[in-house]
Design a protein around this motif. Structure first.
Motif, PDB file in Angstrom:
ATOM      1  N   ARG A 158       0.837  -1.199   0.000  1.00  0.00           N
ATOM      2  CA  ARG A 158       0.000   0.000   0.000  1.00  0.00           C
ATOM      3  C   ARG A 158       0.874   1.252   0.000  1.00  0.00           C
ATOM      4  O   ARG A 158       1.888   1.312   0.706  1.00  0.00           O
ATOM      5  CB  ARG A 158      -0.905   0.053   1.239  1.00  0.00           C
ATOM      6  N   VAL A 159       0.458   2.257  -0.757  1.00  0.00           N
ATOM      7  CA  VAL A 159       1.203   3.504  -0.822  1.00  0.00           C
ATOM      8  C   VAL A 159       0.967   4.305   0.455  1.00  0.00           C
ATOM      9  O   VAL A 159      -0.182   4.578   0.838  1.00  0.00           O
ATOM     10  CB  VAL A 159       0.792   4.335  -2.052  1.00  0.00           C
ATOM     11  N   ARG A 197       3.612   7.316  17.754  1.00  0.00           N
ATOM     12  CA  ARG A 197       2.588   6.298  17.981  1.00  0.00           C
ATOM     13  C   ARG A 197       1.480   6.328  16.935  1.00  0.00           C
ATOM     14  O   ARG A 197       1.014   5.280  16.472  1.00  0.00           O
ATOM     15  CB  ARG A 197       2.001   6.466  19.388  1.00  0.00           C
ATOM     16  N   GLY A 198       1.047   7.522  16.533  1.00  0.00           N
ATOM     17  CA  GLY A 198      -0.036   7.616  15.547  1.00  0.00           C
ATOM     18  C   GLY A 198       0.339   6.977  14.223  1.00  0.00           C
ATOM     19  O   GLY A 198      -0.424   6.190  13.652  1.00  0.00           O
ATOM     20  N   LEU A 206       0.733  -0.520  11.576  1.00  0.00           N
ATOM     21  CA  LEU A 206       0.393  -1.843  12.076  1.00  0.00           C
ATOM     22  C   LEU A 206      -1.006  -2.275  11.655  1.00  0.00           C
ATOM     23  O   LEU A 206      -1.239  -3.449  11.353  1.00  0.00           O
ATOM     24  CB  LEU A 206       0.518  -1.881  13.609  1.00  0.00           C
ATOM     25  N   SER A 207      -1.944  -1.329  11.607  1.00  0.00           N
ATOM     26  CA  SER A 207      -3.327  -1.664  11.237  1.00  0.00           C
ATOM     27  C   SER A 207      -3.519  -1.734   9.723  1.00  0.00           C
ATOM     28  O   SER A 207      -4.421  -2.412   9.231  1.00  0.00           O
ATOM     29  CB  SER A 207      -4.290  -0.613  11.805  1.00  0.00           C
ATOM     30  N   GLY A 208      -2.644  -1.026   8.982  1.00  0.00           N
ATOM     31  CA  GLY A 208      -2.820  -0.954   7.528  1.00  0.00           C
ATOM     32  C   GLY A 208      -3.968  -0.057   7.123  1.00  0.00           C
ATOM     33  O   GLY A 208      -4.405  -0.087   5.966  1.00  0.00           O
ATOM     34  N   MET A 263       6.424  -1.363  19.933  1.00  0.00           N
ATOM     35  CA  MET A 263       5.092  -1.583  19.360  1.00  0.00           C
ATOM     36  C   MET A 263       5.072  -2.741  18.365  1.00  0.00           C
ATOM     37  O   MET A 263       3.998  -3.150  17.913  1.00  0.00           O
ATOM     38  CB  MET A 263       4.591  -0.303  18.688  1.00  0.00           C
ATOM     39  N   GLY A 264       6.241  -3.250  17.994  1.00  0.00           N
ATOM     40  CA  GLY A 264       6.273  -4.370  17.067  1.00  0.00           C
ATOM     41  C   GLY A 264       6.355  -3.990  15.604  1.00  0.00           C
ATOM     42  O   GLY A 264       6.161  -4.841  14.726  1.00  0.00           O
TER      43      GLY A 264
END
Length: 196
Positions: free
Chosen positions: A23-24, A60-61, A67-69, A155-156
């Motif tokens: 994803r861009v 974090r944002g 992480l969520s994509g 956060m991974g």
């Protein structure tokens, strides 16, 4: 077998995209300055409209979005001054130099990222959080966003080997500078953007 991707001509407009898992994340139109076997150099003009994630903030944002994509792109205008971008071929960084027609390159910002991958329309990469700020005369430097790299590890976003690879890349550049070696083409120091 597809034909090899072509070199770009000076003055041509291409796009440098940051791509995460297909994803861009960002898309920046730039003007080609040089595309050679050793480096790709481009110019991001002030006023250029870039595709940028809506609501993205450092730390974090941004990492939560990664992480969520889940993100949407919106238009964002690139503010002056213009930015010369120097990418030594195969290296895990690109050097950003704010430039004006009066002063040339005012400083150097080593942006650690995945090496540029050539596409039909430009290049793909992805920022890797850590940066190195270098003075215009190469005499001093300091790391930037080391705390964000630690947060990304927590956060991974990165695992320990990936984070260490990024830190090692930075250390290589720092070591070169300590020994008086600039690991990019320093002759761009005197480059001036074209005047309309």
């Amino acid at each position: 077998m597809s034909p090899p991707l072509r070199k770009f001509r000076p003055g041509e407009r291409v796009v440098i995209r940051e791509v995460l898992r297909g994803r861009v994340w960002t898309s920046r139109p730039v003007v080609v300055v040089e595309d050679s076997k050793n480096q790709f150099v481009s110019y991001l003009e002030p006023g250029t409209i870039i595709d940028y994630p809506i609501g993205a903030q450092h730390g974090r944002g941004t990492f939560s979005m990664w992480l969520s994509g889940e993100w949407e792109l919106g238009d964002k205008e690139f503010s002056p001054p213009g930015m010369l971008r120097i990418a030594p071929v195969g290296q895990p960084f690109e050097v950003f130099a704010p430039v004006t027609s009066e002063a040339g390159a005012m400083s150097w910002y080593v942006n650690f990222q995945r090496p540029l991958v050539r596409t039909a329309h430009g290049f793909d990469t992805l920022d890797e959080t850590l940066d190195l700020l270098v003075s215009s005369d190469f005499s001093s430097w300091e790391r930037k966003d080391g705390d964000e790299l630690e947060l990304a590890l927590e956060m991974g976003v990165y695992d320990q080997p990936e984070a260490q690879r990024i830190l090692d890349s930075c250390a290589v550049v720092e070591n070169a500078l300590e020994h008086g070696v600039v690991p990019w083409d320093r002759t761009w120091r005197n480059w001036r953007p074209p005047v309309d």
